[in-house]
Enzyme design. Sequence first.
Site, short mmCIF file in Angstrom:
data_model
loop_
_atom_site.label_atom_id
_atom_site.label_comp_id
_atom_site.label_asym_id
_atom_site.label_seq_id
_atom_site.Cartn_x
_atom_site.Cartn_y
_atom_site.Cartn_z
N ASN A 33 96.29 46.02 17.17
CA ASN A 33 95.38 47.17 17.19
C ASN A 33 95.15 47.67 18.62
O ASN A 33 94.39 48.61 18.85
CB ASN A 33 94.03 46.82 16.53
CG ASN A 33 93.22 45.81 17.33
OD1 ASN A 33 93.69 45.24 18.31
ND2 ASN A 33 92.00 45.56 16.88
N PHE A 35 93.56 46.42 21.17
CA PHE A 35 92.29 46.20 21.86
C PHE A 35 92.55 45.48 23.18
O PHE A 35 92.14 45.93 24.24
CB PHE A 35 91.32 45.40 20.98
CG PHE A 35 90.05 45.03 21.69
CD1 PHE A 35 89.23 46.03 22.23
CD2 PHE A 35 89.67 43.71 21.84
CE1 PHE A 35 88.06 45.70 22.91
CE2 PHE A 35 88.50 43.37 22.51
CZ PHE A 35 87.70 44.37 23.04
N ASN A 98 93.11 37.62 5.49
CA ASN A 98 94.13 38.62 5.14
C ASN A 98 95.54 38.10 5.37
O ASN A 98 96.45 38.36 4.57
CB ASN A 98 93.89 39.91 5.93
CG ASN A 98 92.71 40.70 5.40
OD1 ASN A 98 92.36 40.62 4.22
ND2 ASN A 98 92.07 41.47 6.27
N TYR A 144 83.83 33.32 19.20
CA TYR A 144 85.22 32.89 19.34
C TYR A 144 85.40 31.45 18.88
O TYR A 144 86.25 31.16 18.03
CB TYR A 144 85.66 33.05 20.79
CG TYR A 144 87.11 32.74 21.05
CD1 TYR A 144 88.11 33.57 20.57
CD2 TYR A 144 87.48 31.61 21.78
CE1 TYR A 144 89.45 33.29 20.81
CE2 TYR A 144 88.81 31.33 22.02
CZ TYR A 144 89.80 32.17 21.54
OH TYR A 144 91.12 31.89 21.77
N TYR A 158 93.27 27.12 1.99
CA TYR A 158 94.37 27.84 1.34
C TYR A 158 95.56 26.90 1.10
O TYR A 158 96.26 27.03 0.10
CB TYR A 158 94.81 29.03 2.19
CG TYR A 158 94.10 30.32 1.85
CD1 TYR A 158 94.66 31.26 0.99
CD2 TYR A 158 92.85 30.60 2.39
CE1 TYR A 158 94.01 32.45 0.69
CE2 TYR A 158 92.18 31.79 2.09
CZ TYR A 158 92.77 32.71 1.24
OH TYR A 158 92.12 33.88 0.92
N ARG A 185 90.06 35.54 33.09
CA ARG A 185 90.47 34.14 33.02
C ARG A 185 90.81 33.64 34.42
O ARG A 185 91.26 34.40 35.28
CB ARG A 185 91.63 33.97 32.03
CG ARG A 185 91.13 34.11 30.59
CD ARG A 185 92.18 33.78 29.57
NE ARG A 185 92.96 34.94 29.20
CZ ARG A 185 93.75 34.99 28.13
NH1 ARG A 185 93.87 33.94 27.36
NH2 ARG A 185 94.42 36.08 27.84
#
Length: 311
Positions: A33, A35, A98, A144, A158, A185
């Site tokens: 995406n 970001f 997802n 996070y 799952y 970082r």
Amino acid sequence: MKRVLVSGGAGFIGSHLCMRLINENHRVICLDNFFTGNKENVAHLLDNKLFELVQHDITKPYHADVDEIYNLACPASPIHYQHDPIQTAKTSVIGAINMLELAAKVDAKMLQASTSEVYGDPLVHPQSESYWGNVNPIGYRSCYDEGKRCAETLCMDYHRQAKVRVKIIRIFNTYGPRMLANDGRVVTNFVVQALKHENITIYGNGKQTRSFQYIDDLIEGMVRVMDTEDEFTGPVNIGNPHEFTMLELADKIISLTGSSSQIVFKTLPFDDPKQRRPDITLAQQKLGWQPTVELEEGLMRMIEYFKNNLK
């Protein structure tokens, strides 16, 4: 030839993984995406017929007929994951759901990129996979840390309930070319500050420790984990067991860059771990893996990258 989906594929780690997979003649769908990912990280792959770049946020469902999924999507530096902590948690949790749902539908094998942050500020040193961690569930880093812990839980549920073939790796501090100069970082901060001859900022007294692995070693470990038999789920630590204080790292980078930077000290952020070092016994025994790039060699490669790319 395998069909491989890499979520977060235009990021620092993902772009290196995409290149490795294409070099091995696999078809790669890179989801991002943008970001923290950057199209420039995969610009050299855009004309390759084996590569497809798709702008997509994995908090929304996605479908593709693939054999393997590497789920890397999530901002990984405190500056970025604390910018929108709700979205960070959604990316880790809903994004994992997802990707796992996709894996279940198309019978794909999925590798979940977890993190050493699941150990929190550890009370056990070094950290082995059997350690459950010391994590603050309501702190600024929790979006996070706990998001990644929940993603691990989802993978195992799952696996047990829906028979999805999963692999969990816990990534320790990794550095190398294509890191964002402003990601906050420590290796990036020190290299950029040294090259600009700015003060090098150390938080706390500089005696806290980290273990740094070069990106090539991480990618090798990831590929080896994905290639293990279906019964092996991990988690498995992928990191460098050689431990350095922040002062030692700063001194080494100043020396390698020939910088005139001075070291300055600032307050240690809340919940910042005091020490971090992986026990990689499992990776050595199961994968025949251990890091091969020494810190000085990796730092020189990173210094050269930023020399050429700092604006």
